[in-house]
Design a protein around this motif. Structure first.
Motif, PDB file in Angstrom:
ATOM      1  N   GLY A 196       0.803  -1.218   0.000  1.00 54.77           N
ATOM      2  CA  GLY A 196       0.000   0.000   0.000  1.00 54.77           C
ATOM      3  C   GLY A 196       0.834   1.265   0.000  1.00 54.77           C
ATOM      4  O   GLY A 196       0.546   2.215  -0.745  1.00 54.77           O
ATOM      5  N   ASN A 197       1.868   1.290   0.823  1.00 57.98           N
ATOM      6  CA  ASN A 197       2.707   2.495   0.872  1.00 57.98           C
ATOM      7  C   ASN A 197       3.516   2.665  -0.410  1.00 57.98           C
ATOM      8  O   ASN A 197       3.724   3.794  -0.876  1.00 57.98           O
ATOM      9  CB  ASN A 197       3.623   2.443   2.099  1.00 57.98           C
ATOM     10  CG  ASN A 197       2.885   2.797   3.373  1.00 57.98           C
ATOM     11  OD1 ASN A 197       2.183   3.815   3.442  1.00 57.98           O
ATOM     12  ND2 ASN A 197       3.014   1.964   4.394  1.00 57.98           N
ATOM     13  N   GLY A 198       3.938   1.551  -1.005  1.00 59.42           N
ATOM     14  CA  GLY A 198       4.628   1.642  -2.290  1.00 59.42           C
ATOM     15  C   GLY A 198       3.717   2.207  -3.364  1.00 59.42           C
ATOM     16  O   GLY A 198       4.111   3.086  -4.145  1.00 59.42           O
ATOM     17  N   VAL A 199       2.481   1.711  -3.416  1.00 55.73           N
ATOM     18  CA  VAL A 199       1.498   2.202  -4.387  1.00 55.73           C
ATOM     19  C   VAL A 199       1.191   3.673  -4.145  1.00 55.73           C
ATOM     20  O   VAL A 199       1.136   4.474  -5.095  1.00 55.73           O
ATOM     21  CB  VAL A 199       0.210   1.353  -4.302  1.00 55.73           C
ATOM     22  CG1 VAL A 199      -0.935   2.025  -5.056  1.00 55.73           C
ATOM     23  CG2 VAL A 199       0.457  -0.050  -4.844  1.00 55.73           C
ATOM     24  N   ALA A 200       0.979   4.037  -2.878  1.00 55.56           N
ATOM     25  CA  ALA A 200       0.653   5.430  -2.552  1.00 55.56           C
ATOM     26  C   ALA A 200       1.769   6.372  -2.985  1.00 55.56           C
ATOM     27  O   ALA A 200       1.519   7.428  -3.590  1.00 55.56           O
ATOM     28  CB  ALA A 200       0.385   5.556  -1.049  1.00 55.56           C
ATOM     29  N   ASP A 201       3.012   5.999  -2.696  1.00 54.49           N
ATOM     30  CA  ASP A 201       4.152   6.833  -3.103  1.00 54.49           C
ATOM     31  C   ASP A 201       4.205   6.965  -4.625  1.00 54.49           C
ATOM     32  O   ASP A 201       4.454   8.061  -5.161  1.00 54.49           O
ATOM     33  CB  ASP A 201       5.465   6.226  -2.601  1.00 54.49           C
ATOM     34  CG  ASP A 201       5.626   6.314  -1.084  1.00 54.49           C
ATOM     35  OD1 ASP A 201       4.890   7.101  -0.452  1.00 54.49           O
ATOM     36  OD2 ASP A 201       6.483   5.587  -0.544  1.00 54.49           O
ATOM     37  N   ALA A 202       3.971   5.850  -5.321  1.00 55.95           N
ATOM     38  CA  ALA A 202       4.045   5.859  -6.786  1.00 55.95           C
ATOM     39  C   ALA A 202       2.965   6.756  -7.389  1.00 55.95           C
ATOM     40  O   ALA A 202       3.226   7.537  -8.314  1.00 55.95           O
ATOM     41  CB  ALA A 202       3.914   4.441  -7.323  1.00 55.95           C
ATOM     42  N   LEU A 203       1.748   6.651  -6.858  1.00 57.96           N
ATOM     43  CA  LEU A 203       0.649   7.453  -7.398  1.00 57.96           C
ATOM     44  C   LEU A 203       0.822   8.938  -7.056  1.00 57.96           C
ATOM     45  O   LEU A 203       0.466   9.807  -7.860  1.00 57.96           O
ATOM     46  CB  LEU A 203      -0.684   6.929  -6.873  1.00 57.96           C
ATOM     47  CG  LEU A 203      -1.089   5.544  -7.428  1.00 57.96           C
ATOM     48  CD1 LEU A 203      -2.292   5.000  -6.683  1.00 57.96           C
ATOM     49  CD2 LEU A 203      -1.379   5.623  -8.927  1.00 57.96           C
ATOM     50  N   GLU A 204       1.386   9.216  -5.892  1.00 62.65           N
ATOM     51  CA  GLU A 204       1.703  10.622  -5.565  1.00 62.65           C
ATOM     52  C   GLU A 204       2.721  11.175  -6.543  1.00 62.65           C
ATOM     53  O   GLU A 204       2.631  12.346  -6.943  1.00 62.65           O
ATOM     54  CB  GLU A 204       2.214  10.722  -4.130  1.00 62.65           C
ATOM     55  CG  GLU A 204       1.114  10.684  -3.082  1.00 62.65           C
ATOM     56  CD  GLU A 204       1.633  10.794  -1.672  1.00 62.65           C
ATOM     57  OE1 GLU A 204       0.872  11.258  -0.799  1.00 62.65           O
ATOM     58  OE2 GLU A 204       2.800  10.401  -1.413  1.00 62.65           O
ATOM     59  N   SER A 205       3.658  10.331  -6.958  1.00 62.68           N
ATOM     60  CA  SER A 205       4.681  10.799  -7.897  1.00 62.68           C
ATOM     61  C   SER A 205       4.081  11.127  -9.258  1.00 62.68           C
ATOM     62  O   SER A 205       4.688  11.860 -10.043  1.00 62.68           O
ATOM     63  CB  SER A 205       5.786   9.743  -8.050  1.00 62.68           C
ATOM     64  OG  SER A 205       5.371   8.670  -8.886  1.00 62.68           O
ATOM     65  N   ARG A 206       2.884  10.596  -9.532  1.00 61.57           N
ATOM     66  CA  ARG A 206       2.174  10.893 -10.783  1.00 61.57           C
ATOM     67  C   ARG A 206       1.237  12.081 -10.633  1.00 61.57           C
ATOM     68  O   ARG A 206       0.489  12.410 -11.570  1.00 61.57           O
ATOM     69  CB  ARG A 206       1.377   9.666 -11.246  1.00 61.57           C
ATOM     70  CG  ARG A 206       2.210   8.419 -11.470  1.00 61.57           C
ATOM     71  CD  ARG A 206       2.979   8.427 -12.762  1.00 61.57           C
ATOM     72  NE  ARG A 206       2.135   8.173 -13.924  1.00 61.57           N
ATOM     73  CZ  ARG A 206       2.589   7.920 -15.134  1.00 61.57           C
ATOM     74  NH1 ARG A 206       3.898   7.904 -15.349  1.00 61.57           N
ATOM     75  NH2 ARG A 206       1.772   7.702 -16.146  1.00 61.57           N
ATOM     76  N   GLY A 207       1.241  12.704  -9.449  1.00 59.46           N
ATOM     77  CA  GLY A 207       0.460  13.925  -9.260  1.00 59.46           C
ATOM     78  C   GLY A 207      -0.908  13.735  -8.644  1.00 59.46           C
ATOM     79  O   GLY A 207      -1.678  14.700  -8.521  1.00 59.46           O
ATOM     80  N   HIS A 208      -1.246  12.513  -8.241  1.00 61.69           N
ATOM     81  CA  HIS A 208      -2.557  12.259  -7.657  1.00 61.69           C
ATOM     82  C   HIS A 208      -2.559  12.578  -6.166  1.00 61.69           C
ATOM     83  O   HIS A 208      -1.527  12.524  -5.497  1.00 61.69           O
ATOM     84  CB  HIS A 208      -2.963  10.795  -7.876  1.00 61.69           C
ATOM     85  CG  HIS A 208      -3.021  10.409  -9.318  1.00 61.69           C
ATOM     86  ND1 HIS A 208      -3.983  10.914 -10.183  1.00 61.69           N
ATOM     87  CD2 HIS A 208      -2.234   9.587 -10.067  1.00 61.69           C
ATOM     88  CE1 HIS A 208      -3.790  10.404 -11.384  1.00 61.69           C
ATOM     89  NE2 HIS A 208      -2.734   9.610 -11.348  1.00 61.69           N
TER      90      HIS A 208
END
Length: 331
Positions: free
Chosen positions: A34-46
């Motif tokens: 979950g934290n990996g996904v959250a970090d990745a999606l934040e990096s895409r601007g979400h």
């Protein structure tokens, strides 16, 4: 933000709730995913809301009011249809498979009943009560015992002629029979561990390749899956092209027959001495791990899809599917 139907367009920056943690055996792995996904999606601007699931999860999701939920839970109740049913009732788009698929795929016996008639080879076996194991072996040794509805190889035991659990199994010996009233007994299939990830998009369903898992000792259990350095991943697997093609074919067939959405991962044992007849599907995972050690991100990267893009693809597929369901209901 949104399109004419009130849903976010694929080009919008989204508010995504990442659901992780919970109380299953796989809690720690889910938090890593979950934290990996959250970090990745934040990096895409979400915009991301991280939710460690508890009994008030419905109220917390309602309060957050996200555009979509990324379900990064593993095991029960996040992978067995329970959370999916809750999100359906709330009319909140969510990633990965729906209720019926989740119910079937987490149950290894139901999965066999669904897939084998469609030409997907799986080991035989039967459900046994753990009490029976202390009287006699359910199958000739060697055989495998596993919980019927746990993921990540939780509680799997291989019973061999020289096992230190006794013959028949001694009641006090450590094993899944101490934790579960019923277990699935299957013949042990010698050979190599292979796995294939499948991903959906607006362009269709495709397999991402085949990885071989090489374990120095034991088998690909929970500890080997999530402990760095315990398992070597060979991607792409060094196997004959016809076996790789069969792996991809069976993975896509399992994904479609079960009705998986977003992504899935199908695991195999392959007895290379038997060629194509030696390839057996062990299970299809509807919510494969998304940790740094996980196989789906690794195969996606080899296929040219970086981790943040992979996470976003899974989210956009969830929105596409939810939008189609809404249109069908309105139509």
């Amino acid at each position: 933000m949104g399109n004419s139907a009130g849903r976010p367009a694929v080009t919008d920056k989204l508010h995504i709730a990442v659901l992780m943690g919970g109380w299953a055996n796989e809690r720690e792995v889910s938090l890593m995913s979950g934290n990996g996904v959250a970090d990745a999606l934040e990096s895409r601007g979400h915009r991301i809301t991280r939710i460690d699931m508890d009994r008030d999860v419905a109220a917390r999701i309602a309060e957050a009011a996200p555009d979509v939920v990324f379900n990064a839970l593993h095991g029960v109740p996040g992978e067995d249809g329970t959370v999916q049913g809750m999100l359906e009732l709330m009319d909140v788009p969510y990633t990965h498979s729906g209720v019926a698929t989740s119910v079937i795929a987490i149950d290894k016996q139901l999965t066999k009943q669904a897939l084998v008639p469609h030409g997907v080879p799986m080991p035989g076996g039967r459900i046994v009560k753990s009490e029976e194991l202390f009287e006699r072996d359910p199958l000739p040794r060697p055989y495998v015992l596993k919980p019927v509805n746990e993921g990540s190889s939780v509680g799997v035991a291989i019973v061999t002629e020289d096992s230190n659990v006794g013959n028949p199994i001694v009641r006090g010996a450590a094993g899944p029979w101490q934790e579960f009233a019923e277990l699935l007994a299957e013949p042990f299939i010698k050979g190599r561990e292979l796995t294939t990830a499948v991903i959906d998009s607006a362009h269709g369903t495709r397999a991402l390749g085949v990885t071989e898992l090489i374990i120095e000792h034991g088998f690909y259990d929970y500890e080997h899956k999530y402990t760095e350095g315990r398992t070597q991943h060979v991607c792409p697997a060094d196997i004959p092209s016809e076996i790789a093609a069969l792996c991809e074919e069976y993975a896509i067939r399992a994904h479609k027959v079960l009705g998986c959405r977003g992504t899935s991962r199908t695991d195999y044992r392959w007895d290379e001495e038997a060629g194509e007849d030696g390839l057996f599907v062990l299970e299809t995972n509807t919510q494969p791990g998304m940790t740094p050690l996980s196989l789906v991100p690794e195969q996606a990267k080899h296929a040219g899809i970086e981790y943040p893009e992979l996470c976003e693809m899974i989210v956009l597929e969830a929105l596409r599917v939810h939008g189609k369901k809404t249109e069908d209901a309105d139509g």
